[in-house]
Design a protein around this motif. Structure first.
Motif, mmCIF file in Angstrom:
data_model
loop_
_atom_site.group_PDB
_atom_site.id
_atom_site.type_symbol
_atom_site.label_atom_id
_atom_site.label_comp_id
_atom_site.label_asym_id
_atom_site.label_seq_id
_atom_site.Cartn_x
_atom_site.Cartn_y
_atom_site.Cartn_z
ATOM 1 N N PRO A 241 0.879 -1.182 -0.137
ATOM 2 C CA PRO A 241 -0.144 0.085 -0.079
ATOM 3 C C PRO A 241 0.777 1.347 -0.014
ATOM 4 C CG PRO A 241 -0.230 -1.208 2.178
ATOM 5 C CD PRO A 241 0.595 -2.135 1.091
ATOM 6 N N ALA A 242 1.984 1.118 0.318
ATOM 7 C CA ALA A 242 2.880 2.551 0.590
ATOM 8 C C ALA A 242 3.350 2.874 -0.823
ATOM 9 C CB ALA A 242 4.162 2.182 1.522
ATOM 10 N N THR A 243 3.284 1.882 -1.948
ATOM 11 C CA THR A 243 3.924 2.200 -3.119
ATOM 12 C C THR A 243 2.897 2.763 -4.032
ATOM 13 O OG1 THR A 243 3.517 0.028 -3.933
ATOM 14 C CG2 THR A 243 5.695 0.269 -2.939
ATOM 15 N N HIS A 244 3.431 3.653 -5.042
ATOM 16 C CA HIS A 244 2.638 4.407 -5.864
ATOM 17 C C HIS A 244 2.414 3.599 -7.169
ATOM 18 C CE1 HIS A 244 4.608 7.292 -3.417
ATOM 19 N NE2 HIS A 244 3.237 7.996 -3.437
ATOM 20 N N PHE A 245 3.507 2.627 -7.604
ATOM 21 C CA PHE A 245 3.255 1.889 -8.855
ATOM 22 C C PHE A 245 4.116 0.560 -8.516
ATOM 23 C CE2 PHE A 245 6.416 5.110 -9.414
ATOM 24 C CZ PHE A 245 7.585 4.496 -9.835
ATOM 25 N N GLY A 247 6.522 -1.231 -10.102
ATOM 26 C CA GLY A 247 8.081 -0.990 -9.989
ATOM 27 C C GLY A 247 8.701 -0.535 -8.628
ATOM 28 N N GLU A 248 7.944 0.400 -8.045
ATOM 29 C CA GLU A 248 8.484 0.650 -6.721
ATOM 30 C C GLU A 248 8.307 -0.225 -5.626
ATOM 31 O OE1 GLU A 248 7.525 5.359 -5.698
ATOM 32 O OE2 GLU A 248 6.306 4.074 -4.291
ATOM 33 N N ALA A 249 7.643 -1.459 -5.804
ATOM 34 C CA ALA A 249 7.748 -2.515 -5.133
ATOM 35 C C ALA A 249 9.231 -3.204 -5.071
ATOM 36 C CB ALA A 249 6.766 -3.582 -5.350
ATOM 37 N N TYR A 250 9.645 -3.319 -6.353
ATOM 38 C CA TYR A 250 11.334 -3.571 -6.317
ATOM 39 C C TYR A 250 12.122 -2.481 -6.099
ATOM 40 C CZ TYR A 250 8.937 -7.350 -8.984
ATOM 41 O OH TYR A 250 8.127 -8.194 -9.475
ATOM 42 N N SER A 251 11.988 -1.220 -6.616
ATOM 43 C CA SER A 251 12.940 0.080 -6.577
ATOM 44 C C SER A 251 13.218 0.364 -4.904
ATOM 45 C CB SER A 251 12.356 1.038 -7.394
ATOM 46 O OG SER A 251 11.361 1.810 -6.647
ATOM 47 N N GLN A 252 11.899 0.266 -4.189
ATOM 48 C CA GLN A 252 12.231 0.463 -2.680
ATOM 49 C C GLN A 252 13.202 -0.274 -2.097
ATOM 50 O OE1 GLN A 252 8.691 -0.262 -0.519
ATOM 51 N NE2 GLN A 252 8.317 -1.939 -1.435
ATOM 52 N N PHE A 253 13.661 -1.490 -2.454
ATOM 53 C CA PHE A 253 14.848 -2.209 -2.024
ATOM 54 C C PHE A 253 16.005 -2.148 -2.978
ATOM 55 C CE2 PHE A 253 10.721 -4.175 -0.774
ATOM 56 C CZ PHE A 253 10.675 -4.280 0.519
ATOM 57 N N GLY A 254 15.860 -1.402 -3.838
ATOM 58 C CA GLY A 254 17.224 -1.188 -4.663
ATOM 59 C C GLY A 254 17.255 -2.402 -5.650
ATOM 60 N N LEU A 255 16.201 -3.010 -6.076
ATOM 61 C CA LEU A 255 16.130 -4.231 -7.039
ATOM 62 C C LEU A 255 15.456 -3.703 -8.217
ATOM 63 C CD1 LEU A 255 15.313 -6.937 -4.653
ATOM 64 C CD2 LEU A 255 17.525 -6.539 -5.458
ATOM 65 N N PHE A 256 15.955 -2.602 -8.655
ATOM 66 C CA PHE A 256 15.252 -1.966 -9.912
ATOM 67 C C PHE A 256 16.282 -1.286 -10.753
ATOM 68 C CE2 PHE A 256 11.822 0.270 -12.102
ATOM 69 C CZ PHE A 256 10.968 -0.621 -12.476
ATOM 70 N N GLY A 257 17.476 -1.887 -11.473
ATOM 71 C CA GLY A 257 18.255 -1.212 -12.104
ATOM 72 C C GLY A 257 19.194 -0.321 -11.447
ATOM 73 N N GLY A 258 20.072 0.446 -12.159
ATOM 74 C CA GLY A 258 21.046 1.331 -11.371
ATOM 75 C C GLY A 258 22.350 0.348 -11.298
ATOM 76 N N SER A 270 2.401 -0.682 -17.772
ATOM 77 C CA SER A 270 3.261 0.209 -17.142
ATOM 78 C C SER A 270 2.572 1.708 -17.041
ATOM 79 C CB SER A 270 4.779 0.090 -17.341
ATOM 80 O OG SER A 270 5.362 -1.244 -17.166
ATOM 81 N N SER A 271 2.655 2.416 -15.844
ATOM 82 C CA SER A 271 2.387 3.760 -15.855
ATOM 83 C C SER A 271 3.351 4.527 -16.285
ATOM 84 C CB SER A 271 1.982 4.003 -14.498
ATOM 85 O OG SER A 271 3.203 4.044 -13.749
ATOM 86 N N ASP A 272 3.095 5.917 -16.754
ATOM 87 C CA ASP A 272 4.166 6.852 -17.107
ATOM 88 C C ASP A 272 5.486 7.085 -15.972
ATOM 89 O OD1 ASP A 272 2.583 7.280 -19.277
ATOM 90 O OD2 ASP A 272 1.878 9.213 -18.641
ATOM 91 N N GLU A 273 4.821 7.054 -14.592
ATOM 92 C CA GLU A 273 5.994 6.874 -13.603
ATOM 93 C C GLU A 273 6.817 5.845 -13.776
ATOM 94 O OE1 GLU A 273 2.750 7.549 -10.541
ATOM 95 O OE2 GLU A 273 4.342 8.642 -9.484
ATOM 96 N N GLU A 274 6.115 4.607 -13.891
ATOM 97 C CA GLU A 274 6.841 3.536 -13.940
ATOM 98 C C GLU A 274 8.091 3.320 -15.122
ATOM 99 O OE1 GLU A 274 5.369 -0.441 -12.297
ATOM 100 O OE2 GLU A 274 5.274 -0.954 -14.449
ATOM 101 N N ILE A 275 7.372 3.817 -16.092
ATOM 102 C CA ILE A 275 8.299 3.698 -17.608
ATOM 103 C C ILE A 275 9.225 4.927 -17.174
ATOM 104 C CG2 ILE A 275 8.379 4.499 -19.823
ATOM 105 C CD1 ILE A 275 5.470 3.673 -20.053
ATOM 106 N N ALA A 276 9.200 5.918 -16.736
ATOM 107 C CA ALA A 276 10.122 6.920 -16.294
ATOM 108 C C ALA A 276 11.198 6.391 -15.420
ATOM 109 C CB ALA A 276 9.590 8.364 -15.697
ATOM 110 N N LEU A 277 10.823 5.590 -14.420
ATOM 111 C CA LEU A 277 11.934 5.122 -13.480
ATOM 112 C C LEU A 277 12.617 4.136 -14.277
ATOM 113 C CD1 LEU A 277 12.953 5.314 -10.751
ATOM 114 C CD2 LEU A 277 11.478 3.383 -10.076
ATOM 115 N N MET A 278 11.881 3.350 -15.143
ATOM 116 C CA MET A 278 12.693 2.295 -16.023
ATOM 117 C C MET A 278 13.874 2.798 -16.556
ATOM 118 S SD MET A 278 10.279 -0.714 -17.064
ATOM 119 C CE MET A 278 8.827 0.191 -17.611
ATOM 120 N N LYS A 279 13.475 4.109 -17.326
ATOM 121 C CA LYS A 279 14.403 4.576 -18.115
ATOM 122 C C LYS A 279 15.572 5.399 -17.377
ATOM 123 C CE LYS A 279 15.124 7.909 -21.577
ATOM 124 N NZ LYS A 279 15.164 8.224 -22.942
ATOM 125 N N LYS A 280 15.209 5.873 -16.206
ATOM 126 C CA LYS A 280 16.040 6.400 -15.258
ATOM 127 C C LYS A 280 17.262 5.571 -15.029
ATOM 128 C CE LYS A 280 16.838 9.210 -11.069
ATOM 129 N NZ LYS A 280 16.311 8.672 -9.743
#
Ligand SMILES: [Zn+2]
Length: 425
Positions: A241-245, A247-258, A270-280
């Motif tokens: 419930p604390a995530t906005h999309f 992808g954040e369920a992975y990125s909040q643990f540092g498991l999303f690229g970078g 994927s939402s616009d926010e999710e796509i933006a984070l994947m790109k970043k």
């Protein structure tokens, strides 16, 4: 000159860019110590006398990369196609994956899988095993012998599995993962481990935290699923419930690229926010059109991802997808993009042959480094395709021959296959 230097002669085809093919007939493709040294219409003086295999008019293309598939599901491909994702997992997939606790069964099933992978036009793959460590190590051992370069994951799942397919706790899952990594990190010539949380519904926050620590310690890449199906996305929202999309369920643990090279299968919704984070974060998208069609998940906006400069390759997603060949995935990607254009959004142009070919070669291959092209310095992965058995009275141009192979070929059209400079078929 090193004896690992050799040439192949034929019609050589690779992507200059996502929108442009390079095709040279009667050309030499030189391999020097496992790397591409270039494509030449005449063999340069310094290569005079190197071994050369002449494939005549046959097409020579880069080895293909399957960015997403499940080895244990190969046994039931082509069946159970009338369900959507969550029902399909519970009804068919989980009971079948539970069988891999039995190492005799695993060896039998994975032998068939590895043999068929070897015969496919793919040279690289990111592969899910099951949660069982012994079976996953058997899979890695069998794949290693094929000579293909693969990343294989022991699956993590500590919630929402089935009575026979779930790990006891986050700690038990993490401990098993560490012992598997220690066993396999440097054991194989061609196979390396990749972290594999099945998807957010299968992994508790505590497990994700532990996997993140493991990732930082061993610097492993990671593969999982993202925004495949509406029911799944709604469930993730409830679970996190604390995530906005999603992808954040992975990125909040540092498991999303970078710092954690990541490939996410599907990204259909994927939402616009999710796509933006994947790109970043440089997250790779494994576009799996056949799977998305079979499980009625939808059509991923591959055109949008390509145009926005995201990393995107193709996946078979066995067994939600039925065919191992990434040539077939190219045709599927083009076909679903036409449906998307006609039925969903007429401003989104369908994919071209060039774009689908790029996704299946360098697009996905780059997850493995300099892979998927014949540009100088790329690892020498090559597939030789003989289209003479697909009879036609027409004199076809090389690009038409390539297109026909994308739509019509099967394993019988493969004359030879090389991975990282070694002939493996
Ligand atoms: Zn999958």
């Amino acid at each position: 000159m090193s004896k690992q230097t050799f040439a192949l002669r034929g019609t050589i085809c690779y992507s200059n860019s996502p929108t442009e093919l390079s095709i040279t007939e009667n050309a030499y493709l030189v391999c020097e110590n496992g790397l591409c040294a270039g494509v030449f219409t005449e063999l340069p003086e310094k290569y005079a006398g190197i071994p050369c295999t002449d494939f005549g008019e046959e097409l020579i293309i880069p080895g293909l990369t399957d960015l997403h598939l499940h080895a244990p599901q190969y046994t039931f491909r082509g069946t159970g196609m009338d369900l959507e994702l969550l029902d399909w997992l519970n009804t068919i997939t989980f009971p079948q994956e539970a069988r891999y606790e039995d190492t005799d069964f695993a060896r039998e099933a994975y032998s068939i899988f590895a043999e068929d992978m070897k015969k496919s036009p793919n040279t690289r793959a990111c592969i899910f095993g099951t949660l069982h460590v012994p079976a996953t190590e058997i899979l890695m051992e069998l794949l290693d012998k094929t000579g293909m370069k693969t990343m294989v994951g022991k699956v993590n799942m500590d919630r929402n599995g089935s009575p026979l397919l779930q790990e006891e706790s986050a700690k038990a899952s993490a401990d098993a993962t560490i012992s598997w990594i220690e066993d396999t990190l440097t054991k194989f010539e061609n196979v390396t481990p990749i972290l594999t949380p099945r998807f957010t519904p299968s992994c508790s926050d505590e497990l994700m935290k532990r996997l993140s620590e493991i990732q930082k310690k061993y610097h492993l890449p990671m593969q999982s699923h993202l925004s495949e199906n509406f029911g799944e996305i709604a469930w993730v929202k409830e679970l996190c419930p604390a995530t906005h999309f999603y992808g954040e369920a992975y990125s909040q643990f540092g498991l999303f690229g970078g710092d954690c090279p990541t490939v996410m299968a599907h990204c259909v919704h994927s939402s616009d926010e999710e796509i933006a984070l994947m790109k970043k974060q440089g997250v790779y998208i494994a576009h799996c059109p056949q799977s998305n069609t079979n499980l009625s998940s939808g059509i991923a906006p591959a055109r949008r991802y390509l145009d926005a400069g995201l990393h995107i390759g193709l996946g078979s997603d066995i067994a939600a997808g039925s065919s191992l060949s990434i040539l077939r995935a190219m045709a599927d990607a083009i076909q679903v993009s036409k449906l998307y254009w006609r039925l969903a959004d007429s401003s989104v142009r369908p994919l071209t042959l060039e774009e689908a070919f790029y996704m299946g070669t360098e697009g996905g291959g780059s997850f493995f480094g300099k892979v998927g092209s014949f540009k100088e310095g790329y690892e020498f992965d090559a597939v030789v395709l003989n289209d003479s058995t697909i009879a036609s009275p027409l004199k076809l141009a090389p690009k038409d021959r390539l297109e026909r192979l994308v739509y019509l070929s099967d394993d019988r059209n493969i004359s030879a296959k090389y991975a990282a400079g070694k002939k493996i078929l």
